[in-house]
Design an enzyme around this catalytic site. Structure first.
Site, PDB file in Angstrom:
ATOM      1  CB  VAL A 116      -0.957   0.008   1.215  1.00  0.00           C
ATOM      2  CG1 VAL A 116      -1.811   1.272   1.213  1.00  0.00           C
ATOM      3  CG2 VAL A 116      -1.850  -1.231   1.210  1.00  0.00           C
ATOM      4  CB  CYS A 117       2.361   3.122   2.799  1.00  0.00           C
ATOM      5  SG  CYS A 117       0.785   3.327   3.665  1.00  0.00           S
ATOM      6  CB  VAL A 118       6.156   0.597  -0.372  1.00  0.00           C
ATOM      7  CG1 VAL A 118       7.326   0.532  -1.358  1.00  0.00           C
ATOM      8  CG2 VAL A 118       6.681   0.741   1.048  1.00  0.00           C
TER       9      VAL A 118
END
Length: 213
Positions: A116-118
């Site tokens: 997700v956040c990467v």
């Protein structure tokens, strides 16, 4: 014609480093890696960035509820994290502005969670024309499959996978670079596990300690 290695390889002056959300809640939910190894690798990246004076940015999400893991917070204390609400950090204009102001077209990224956040900022940065390198062993996902599929998706889109000690070695490149060699050797010894101890042993055998070259 062989690849132009000067353009292909990372060097201290051609990239910036973005560390995304290495925070306690995310770390507690990591199932793709041993969390202690992810933390160790994340700290090693930040310490390497300091040695080689690479522009560094850390980010958090909802920092009032959870901060960066303590070893990373200590290693990056000279840098003020950008706290955000967006899942995709590339949708926060402060982060894009920071990347643009570095003037560097290569971007190295590590963080939590991989899927997700990467993955989101990596895909977005690729779309924006950046060369993006993902430090896979300083990232972690909710499951091994989630992490692996995210890495595959990013690679298929053009991202370049790399691991922590490859990153550090690529920046040092030559042990004759005395300005950083001793610090890098200590970094390997402190955080590189068996590999780091092997390097230290080889360093002794070759008599490459400070003052001999």
């Amino acid at each position: 014609m062989p690849a132009n290695l000067a353009k292909t390889l990372l060097s201290p002056d051609n990239h910036s480093l973005l560390m995304i959300d290495h925070q306690y809640l995310q770390m507690l939910t990591i199932r793709s890696h041993d969390a202690s190894e992810v933390i160790n690798h994340a700290v090693a990246l930040v310490e390497a960035a300091a040695i080689f004076e690479v522009p560094l940015l850390t980010t958090t999400a909802f920092k009032e509820r959870q901060g960066l893991v303590a070893p990373l917070a200590e290693a990056s204390k000279a840098v003020k994290p950008i706290d955000r609400t967006t899942l995709n950090s590339w949708e926060d204009p402060r982060i894009v502005d920071w990347v643009e102001k570095t003037g560097r077209k290569k971007l190295v990224i590590a963080g939590q969670w991989t899927e997700v956040c990467v993955a989101m900022p990596v895909l977005s940065a690729l779309d924006a024309g950046y060369e993006v390198y993902v430090v896979t062993d300083a990232c972690g996902g909710a499951s091994r499959e989630a992490h692996d599929m995210a890495v595959k998706r990013m690679v298929q889109a053009g991202a370049r996978p790399i691991t922590t000690w490859v990153y550090v070695s690529e920046l040092q490149r030559d042990w004759a670079r005395a300005a950083t060699a001793e610090k890098v050797t200590k970094l390997f010894a402190q955080r590189g596990g068996a590999f780091g101890q092997g390097l230290l042993w080889e360093w002794d055998l070759l008599d490459l300690k400070e003052g001999t070259r």
